[in-house]
Design a protein around this motif. Structure first.
Motif, PDB file in Angstrom:
ATOM      1  N   ALA A   1      35.529  51.052   5.769  1.00 49.09           N
ATOM      2  CA  ALA A   1      36.081  51.418   7.073  1.00 49.09           C
ATOM      3  C   ALA A   1      37.168  50.443   7.510  1.00 49.09           C
ATOM      4  CB  ALA A   1      34.953  51.470   8.116  1.00 49.09           C
ATOM      5  N   VAL A   2      36.948  49.161   7.285  1.00 54.98           N
ATOM      6  CA  VAL A   2      37.948  48.148   7.648  1.00 54.98           C
ATOM      7  C   VAL A   2      39.191  48.298   6.781  1.00 54.98           C
ATOM      8  CG1 VAL A   2      38.456  45.674   7.619  1.00 54.98           C
ATOM      9  CG2 VAL A   2      36.279  46.485   8.557  1.00 54.98           C
TER      10      VAL A   2
ATOM     11  N   GLY B   1      44.071  48.362   6.627  1.00 56.84           N
ATOM     12  CA  GLY B   1      44.904  47.907   5.518  1.00 56.84           C
ATOM     13  C   GLY B   1      46.343  48.366   5.584  1.00 56.84           C
ATOM     14  N   HIS B   2      46.566  49.644   5.905  1.00 61.12           N
ATOM     15  CA  HIS B   2      47.931  50.181   5.926  1.00 61.12           C
ATOM     16  C   HIS B   2      48.747  49.642   7.096  1.00 61.12           C
ATOM     17  CE1 HIS B   2      47.581  52.930   2.549  1.00 61.12           C
ATOM     18  NE2 HIS B   2      46.362  53.218   2.968  1.00 61.12           N
ATOM     19  N   GLN B   3      48.084  49.119   8.108  1.00 59.99           N
ATOM     20  CA  GLN B   3      48.797  48.482   9.218  1.00 59.99           C
ATOM     21  C   GLN B   3      49.197  47.057   8.874  1.00 59.99           C
ATOM     22  OE1 GLN B   3      46.431  48.789  12.850  1.00 59.99           O
ATOM     23  NE2 GLN B   3      45.507  50.678  12.089  1.00 59.99           N
TER      24      GLN B   3
ATOM     25  N   GLU C   1      50.916  47.218  -1.965  1.00 55.98           N
ATOM     26  CA  GLU C   1      50.013  46.088  -2.190  1.00 55.98           C
ATOM     27  C   GLU C   1      48.543  46.494  -2.073  1.00 55.98           C
ATOM     28  OE1 GLU C   1      50.877  42.672   0.186  1.00 55.98           O
ATOM     29  OE2 GLU C   1      53.000  42.637  -0.378  1.00 55.98           O
ATOM     30  N   LEU C   2      48.306  47.731  -1.656  1.00 59.90           N
ATOM     31  CA  LEU C   2      46.933  48.192  -1.445  1.00 59.90           C
ATOM     32  C   LEU C   2      46.444  48.965  -2.664  1.00 59.90           C
ATOM     33  CD1 LEU C   2      47.268  49.407   2.240  1.00 59.90           C
ATOM     34  CD2 LEU C   2      46.055  47.372   1.450  1.00 59.90           C
TER      35      LEU C   2
ATOM     36  N   CYS D   1      44.102  41.137  12.735  1.00 58.10           N
ATOM     37  CA  CYS D   1      44.519  42.409  13.313  1.00 58.10           C
ATOM     38  C   CYS D   1      45.718  42.206  14.245  1.00 58.10           C
ATOM     39  CB  CYS D   1      43.364  43.050  14.067  1.00 58.10           C
ATOM     40  SG  CYS D   1      41.921  43.390  13.011  1.00 58.10           S
ATOM     41  N   GLU D   2      46.593  43.175  14.249  1.00 54.77           N
ATOM     42  CA  GLU D   2      47.896  43.031  14.912  1.00 54.77           C
ATOM     43  C   GLU D   2      47.803  42.544  16.351  1.00 54.77           C
ATOM     44  OE1 GLU D   2      52.047  45.586  15.444  1.00 54.77           O
ATOM     45  OE2 GLU D   2      50.223  46.580  14.727  1.00 54.77           O
ATOM     46  N   GLU D   3      46.869  43.095  17.110  1.00 54.26           N
ATOM     47  CA  GLU D   3      46.778  42.749  18.529  1.00 54.26           C
ATOM     48  C   GLU D   3      46.256  41.328  18.767  1.00 54.26           C
ATOM     49  OE1 GLU D   3      42.873  44.522  17.273  1.00 54.26           O
ATOM     50  OE2 GLU D   3      44.996  44.994  16.959  1.00 54.26           O
TER      51      GLU D   3
END
Length: 201
Positions: free
Chosen positions: A19-20, A25-27, A33-34, A91-93
């Motif tokens: 789920a993570v 991952g794509h963000q 790279e995935l 994580c981005e935020e």
């Protein structure tokens, strides 16, 4: 459950890791790279892969769920006692708020039964694009500030040049890094892919 500051590291179950990985991952990484999650799942079921989530603790009494702030996925090699950091992201935020250093400290604490963690960082000397060079140097500097040591060893994997760093958990972790990395990749890749896509420089 290990904790420091206001976040804690939690070993992920395979379903949680999926789920993570698929949700974030794509963000956090370029698509090329995935790897397909099926590869991770296969290694995981062989006992050669694991993941950690870094969560910020919230007020359970108020009905608040803990929030994922970052994650790390590592390839593990029982033969050498070493780990290879495969993916690490905040994580981005949550970026720029100090979570990265805290997450690395928690990862180190969570992996104490291992000898050390190998980090492959894109070689800042292998690009002529100034912006990319500065980005790579910033990443290397961040790791060094958090106890990860640069080695003299270099690798090339799927055409990407890397410098090898190590976060030692015991003194001998810094020895024979090339042999340890080779051992990890031999387990990670089919032999024909290993022969063509992995080399030490």
């Amino acid at each position: 459950m290990l904790s420091t500051w206001n976040i804690y590291a939690k070993p992920l179950l395979l379903t949680e890791a999926k789920a993570v990985y698929l949700g974030h991952g794509h963000q956090d990484f370029p698509t090329d790279e995935l790897k397909p999650f099926s590869i991770i799942e296969n290694l995981w079921k062989k006992g050669l892969y694991q993941g950690y989530g870094f969560y910020e603790k919230r007020d359970a009494i108020a009905g608040q769920s803990d929030v994922l702030r970052g994650y790390a996925f590592v390839m593990s090699d029982p033969d050498t006692g070493m780990l290879l950091l495969d993916y690490f992201a905040i994580c981005e935020e949550a970026r720029g708020q100090g979570y990265g250093g805290k997450a690395l400290a928690l990862l180190k604490e969570a992996c104490q039964e291992w000898k050390g963690i190998i980090f492959e960082v894109e070689d800042d000397e292998s690009t002529k694009v100034e912006a990319e060079k500065l980005l790579r140097q910033k990443r290397i500097s961040f790791y060094e500030q958090n106890g990860v040591k640069m080695t003299k060893e270099r690798s090339s994997v799927f055409g990407v040049d890397y410098k090898l760093m190590v976060l030692p958990l015991v003194k001998e972790a810094e020895e024979r890094i090339e042999e340890k990395l080779t051992s990890i990749y031999r387990k990670m890749l089919p032999e024909d892919v290993f022969q063509t896509m992995f080399r030490l420089r």
